[in-house]
Write a protein that holds these residues in place. Structure first.
Motif, PDB file in Angstrom:
ATOM      1  N   TYR A   1       0.799  -1.231   0.000  1.00 45.68           N
ATOM      2  CA  TYR A   1       0.000   0.000   0.000  1.00 45.68           C
ATOM      3  C   TYR A   1       0.827   1.273   0.000  1.00 45.68           C
ATOM      4  O   TYR A   1       0.279   2.369  -0.164  1.00 45.68           O
ATOM      5  CB  TYR A   1      -0.947  -0.005   1.204  1.00 45.68           C
ATOM      6  N   GLU A   2       2.122   1.159   0.181  1.00 43.22           N
ATOM      7  CA  GLU A   2       2.996   2.319   0.143  1.00 43.22           C
ATOM      8  C   GLU A   2       4.241   1.969  -0.668  1.00 43.22           C
ATOM      9  O   GLU A   2       4.568   0.800  -0.856  1.00 43.22           O
ATOM     10  CB  GLU A   2       3.401   2.730   1.565  1.00 43.22           C
ATOM     11  N   GLY A   3       4.925   2.988  -1.166  1.00 41.75           N
ATOM     12  CA  GLY A   3       6.170   2.745  -1.885  1.00 41.75           C
ATOM     13  C   GLY A   3       5.962   2.417  -3.348  1.00 41.75           C
ATOM     14  O   GLY A   3       4.942   2.777  -3.960  1.00 41.75           O
ATOM     15  N   GLU A   4       6.920   1.681  -3.909  1.00 44.35           N
ATOM     16  CA  GLU A   4       6.965   1.504  -5.355  1.00 44.35           C
ATOM     17  C   GLU A   4       5.808   0.668  -5.904  1.00 44.35           C
ATOM     18  O   GLU A   4       5.339   0.904  -7.026  1.00 44.35           O
ATOM     19  CB  GLU A   4       8.299   0.894  -5.777  1.00 44.35           C
ATOM     20  N   ILE A   5       5.309  -0.303  -5.142  1.00 41.16           N
ATOM     21  CA  ILE A   5       4.192  -1.123  -5.630  1.00 41.16           C
ATOM     22  C   ILE A   5       2.922  -0.287  -5.712  1.00 41.16           C
ATOM     23  O   ILE A   5       2.204  -0.307  -6.722  1.00 41.16           O
ATOM     24  CB  ILE A   5       3.991  -2.349  -4.715  1.00 41.16           C
ATOM     25  N   ALA A   6       2.643   0.486  -4.673  1.00 41.63           N
ATOM     26  CA  ALA A   6       1.479   1.372  -4.685  1.00 41.63           C
ATOM     27  C   ALA A   6       1.615   2.428  -5.774  1.00 41.63           C
ATOM     28  O   ALA A   6       0.635   2.765  -6.462  1.00 41.63           O
ATOM     29  CB  ALA A   6       1.302   2.030  -3.319  1.00 41.63           C
ATOM     30  N   ALA A   7       2.825   2.944  -5.944  1.00 40.54           N
ATOM     31  CA  ALA A   7       3.053   3.950  -6.984  1.00 40.54           C
ATOM     32  C   ALA A   7       2.773   3.377  -8.364  1.00 40.54           C
ATOM     33  O   ALA A   7       2.186   4.049  -9.234  1.00 40.54           O
ATOM     34  CB  ALA A   7       4.482   4.469  -6.894  1.00 40.54           C
ATOM     35  N   ASP A   8       3.177   2.141  -8.577  1.00 37.67           N
ATOM     36  CA  ASP A   8       2.936   1.482  -9.860  1.00 37.67           C
ATOM     37  C   ASP A   8       1.432   1.320 -10.118  1.00 37.67           C
ATOM     38  O   ASP A   8       0.946   1.618 -11.213  1.00 37.67           O
ATOM     39  CB  ASP A   8       3.631   0.122  -9.864  1.00 37.67           C
ATOM     40  N   MET A   9       0.689   0.858  -9.101  1.00 33.66           N
ATOM     41  CA  MET A   9      -0.754   0.678  -9.277  1.00 33.66           C
ATOM     42  C   MET A   9      -1.455   2.015  -9.506  1.00 33.66           C
ATOM     43  O   MET A   9      -2.308   2.137 -10.402  1.00 33.66           O
ATOM     44  CB  MET A   9      -1.333  -0.039  -8.053  1.00 33.66           C
ATOM     45  N   ALA A  10      -1.101   3.018  -8.720  1.00 37.61           N
ATOM     46  CA  ALA A  10      -1.749   4.320  -8.870  1.00 37.61           C
ATOM     47  C   ALA A  10      -1.448   4.937 -10.232  1.00 37.61           C
ATOM     48  O   ALA A  10      -2.349   5.468 -10.902  1.00 37.61           O
ATOM     49  CB  ALA A  10      -1.301   5.255  -7.746  1.00 37.61           C
ATOM     50  N   ALA A  11      -0.197   4.878 -10.670  1.00 37.10           N
ATOM     51  CA  ALA A  11       0.170   5.448 -11.965  1.00 37.10           C
ATOM     52  C   ALA A  11      -0.523   4.717 -13.110  1.00 37.10           C
ATOM     53  O   ALA A  11      -0.978   5.343 -14.081  1.00 37.10           O
ATOM     54  CB  ALA A  11       1.689   5.391 -12.136  1.00 37.10           C
ATOM     55  N   THR A  12      -0.604   3.400 -13.007  1.00 40.37           N
ATOM     56  CA  THR A  12      -1.283   2.609 -14.040  1.00 40.37           C
ATOM     57  C   THR A  12      -2.750   3.013 -14.151  1.00 40.37           C
ATOM     58  O   THR A  12      -3.285   3.175 -15.255  1.00 40.37           O
ATOM     59  CB  THR A  12      -1.172   1.107 -13.713  1.00 40.37           C
ATOM     60  N   LEU A  13      -3.410   3.174 -13.018  1.00 37.75           N
ATOM     61  CA  LEU A  13      -4.837   3.529 -13.025  1.00 37.75           C
ATOM     62  C   LEU A  13      -5.052   4.957 -13.516  1.00 37.75           C
ATOM     63  O   LEU A  13      -6.010   5.226 -14.250  1.00 37.75           O
ATOM     64  CB  LEU A  13      -5.421   3.334 -11.634  1.00 37.75           C
ATOM     65  N   ARG A  14      -4.173   5.879 -13.143  1.00 35.76           N
ATOM     66  CA  ARG A  14      -4.320   7.250 -13.649  1.00 35.76           C
ATOM     67  C   ARG A  14      -4.107   7.292 -15.154  1.00 35.76           C
ATOM     68  O   ARG A  14      -4.825   7.995 -15.880  1.00 35.76           O
ATOM     69  CB  ARG A  14      -3.338   8.183 -12.950  1.00 35.76           C
ATOM     70  N   ALA A  15      -3.154   6.518 -15.649  1.00 37.04           N
ATOM     71  CA  ALA A  15      -2.915   6.468 -17.099  1.00 37.04           C
ATOM     72  C   ALA A  15      -4.122   5.910 -17.836  1.00 37.04           C
ATOM     73  O   ALA A  15      -4.353   6.226 -19.005  1.00 37.04           O
ATOM     74  CB  ALA A  15      -1.676   5.629 -17.400  1.00 37.04           C
ATOM     75  N   ALA A  16      -4.920   5.088 -17.135  1.00 36.20           N
ATOM     76  CA  ALA A  16      -6.122   4.499 -17.737  1.00 36.20           C
ATOM     77  C   ALA A  16      -7.365   5.363 -17.492  1.00 36.20           C
ATOM     78  O   ALA A  16      -8.476   4.945 -17.818  1.00 36.20           O
ATOM     79  CB  ALA A  16      -6.354   3.101 -17.164  1.00 36.20           C
ATOM     80  N   GLY A  17      -7.178   6.553 -16.906  1.00 41.11           N
ATOM     81  CA  GLY A  17      -8.294   7.473 -16.717  1.00 41.11           C
ATOM     82  C   GLY A  17      -8.851   7.542 -15.319  1.00 41.11           C
ATOM     83  O   GLY A  17      -9.835   8.252 -15.077  1.00 41.11           O
ATOM     84  N   GLY A  18      -8.250   6.829 -14.375  1.00 40.07           N
ATOM     85  CA  GLY A  18      -8.754   6.831 -13.005  1.00 40.07           C
ATOM     86  C   GLY A  18      -8.313   8.042 -12.216  1.00 40.07           C
ATOM     87  O   GLY A  18      -7.469   8.831 -12.667  1.00 40.07           O
ATOM     88  N   THR A  19      -8.866   8.176 -11.019  1.00 34.70           N
ATOM     89  CA  THR A  19      -8.526   9.296 -10.132  1.00 34.70           C
ATOM     90  C   THR A  19      -7.587   8.851  -9.018  1.00 34.70           C
ATOM     91  O   THR A  19      -7.265   9.637  -8.132  1.00 34.70           O
ATOM     92  CB  THR A  19      -9.802   9.866  -9.485  1.00 34.70           C
TER      93      THR A  19
END
Length: 535
Positions: free
Chosen positions: A208-226
């Motif tokens: 939930y923190e660090g590089e794994i969370a950053a990867d998930m959040a960036a992937t979802l934002r790139a797909a149009g998520g908030t």
């Protein structure tokens, strides 16, 4: 006694411990963990992690989890709600501004922050004996080395090929030369293996923190998520222990997780069916199946009107599961004809049709019993893969609505209505059966069919899972092969619109604890690739 001339299998019996899952390697992993000194909770989490690798269409660490746990000697059932919440930016206004008029199953907006890893850690800390690193090591090794695709997995993989092709990163890893993986082909997920090892070493915080969370959040934002990294950080403490709900049925105590799950439908349906005499014509009779369908139609009507996140919506659980209400619903059911119309059922016609989940159960030598379910919701979830971390993200937010005022209207920090429901049967203060039936919104129907097969009609655990199923959906009654033609014809004449289906309803596991004889009896659904094993 089963007919040994007919294909099938017997229930599995043992005296020490038992596990039942939807894949053989997961069942074996659970037994290995027990033999290493772990308990039922450790074994369940380990098996679930393995299933997250070898059944990638059904479950994963990018999904949600619910659990019922009966610690031996306590007379208690512990419930865990490991369902995630919508991100802070998920408002109806934002989604409508992005052009949505309804939730879309492949949209990043249907991805809630996964709750499974938070739940695994809290369950392990509260009730486990082994370290998370030891528990997750088998799954990590399988992800790194690969595992051959089994028949049911390949079947579902083929059905999900279109979704997998929508995203470049997903297609790169989950399609082989543009095609779904076939039976016997080895599928490797080294990035997922690294992520599992990181969670084992550093706990849920690594997810939930660090590089794994950053990867998930960036992937979802790139797909149009908030989604933001802050949303994932908030998910670290997202899973929570809750008070289970229960009711009496045929002298047994039936336990379920409370809303936002749909377990109350099981209690509601059993209440209605308990008002009916056992049909003399038997379990495969028109009378039995008709009553079950009608009870389900009424219960699912209520689900769509009332069940939501109790932190934001008042859910009248006590009324919906009360004996008086069960009597009122029974009075609506005629044994001569199907109900032509029901009171308004909310958004039933908008429910997604195909959901995938894994269910497993474990009983250890001390008598601890674990009922565990983990899901990506639909096959391969949203189809959005966080490539660096190897996390396939679920689409549980597809259960939300955009209609203002609806109980499941999406909102920041809100949990959607959930379909995954583990079950536990207690008697005289002791667990006698952890059980569950997969299959999305079929699950309450599946659980009540299974329970009545066993406790009312006397089938053993395996036969109760094998038995043919049916389910009322969108004005039709979906029928599996195995229900006699004459029964289907009569159901149609009663006003049910029956249709045969290609994909069978769900899949389940159960372990019956015979305290008097000191024997465990397990079953695993033939609709999946799994098995029960004991020693």
């Amino acid at each position: 006694m089963r007919d040994f001339h007919i294909p099938g299998r017997s229930a599995v019996l043992s005296t020490h411990a038992m596990a039942a899952t939807s894949m053989p390697i997961a069942t074996l992993t659970a037994l290995d963990i027990l033999r290493q000194g772990g308990n039922a909770m450790d074994a369940a989490i380990a098996a679930c992690a393995v299933l997250a690798v070898v059944e990638p269409q059904s479950t994963g660490i990018g999904g949600d989890c619910f659990c019922l746990y009966a610690p031996a000697g306590t007379g208690q059932v512990v419930a865990m709600n490991g369902s995630g919440r919508a991100p802070a930016g998920a408002t109806p206004e934002k989604l409508r501004a992005d052009g949505l008029t309804a939730m879309v199953n492949t949209s990043a907006h249907s991805v809630t922050v996964p709750g499974a890893v938070s739940a695994w850690e809290k369950l392990n800390k509260a009730h486990g004996k082994l370290s998370l690193a030891q528990i997750l090591a088998p799954a990590a090794k399988i992800a790194e080395e690969g595992h051959p695709v089994h028949a049911r997995v390949a079947h579902d993989w083929e059905a999900g090929a279109g979704k997998l092709a929508r995203h470049e990163a997903t297609a790169r890893h989950f399609l082989k030369d543009g095609k779904p993986y076939a039976v016997g082909e080895v599928f490797r997920q080294p990035a997922l293996g690294r992520t599992l090892r990181a969670i084992g070493e550093r706990g849920a915080r690594a997810f939930y923190e660090g590089e794994i969370a950053a990867d998930m959040a960036a992937t979802l934002r790139a797909a149009g998520g908030t989604h933001t990294e802050e949303d994932f950080a908030a998910g670290l403490d997202g899973a929570e222990f809750v008070t289970p709900i229960q009711s009496k049925w045929r002298g047994l105590d039936i336990f379920q997780c409370p809303p936002n799950g749909s377990g109350l439908l099981v209690l509601q349906m059993l209440g209605v069916l308990g008002e009916c005499a056992t049909p003399e014509q038997g379990p495969l009779s028109t009378e039995r199946l008709h009553r079950h369908v009608e009870a389900a139609r009424l219960a699912y009507r209520d689900r769509d009107a009332f069940v939501a996140d109790p932190a934001q919506v008042d859910v009248p659980v006590a009324k919906l599961t009360s004996p008086d209400y069960a009597k009122q619903l029974r009075a609506l059911i005629s044994d001569e004809a199907a109900m032509r119309e029901l009171p308004p059922a909310g958004m039933a016609e908008m429910l997604p049709k195909h959901k995938d989940t894994v269910y497993l159960c474990v009983v250890d030598a001390d008598g601890n019993a674990c009922s565990f379910i983990n899901s990506l919701f639909e096959g391969f979830g949203s189809g959005i893969l966080a490539e660096k971390s190897g996390v396939m993200l679920h689409n549980r937010g597809f259960g939300f609505r955009l209609q203002e005022g609806h109980p499941n209207c999406i909102a920041p920090g809100k949990r959607p209505m959930h379909t995954i429901i583990p079950g536990m049967v207690m008697k005289d203060g002791r667990a006698i059966m952890p059980y569950g039936v997969m299959g999305g919104h079929f699950q309450p129907m599946g659980q009540t069919l299974f329970l009545t097969n066993h406790f009312e009609f006397g089938m053993d655990v395996q036969a109760s899972l094998d038995f043919p199923r049916l389910f009322p959906y969108a004005g039709k009654v979906q029928i599996e092969r195995g229900i006699p033609t004459e029964v289907i014809d009569r159901l149609n004449r009663m006003g049910h619109a029956c249709e045969m289906i290609d994909k069978p309803h769900g899949g389940g596991q159960a372990i019956l604890i015979d305290h008097q004889r000191g024997v465990l009896m397990g079953g695993s659904d033939p609709r999946k690739d799994g098995c029960a094993l004991g020693y």
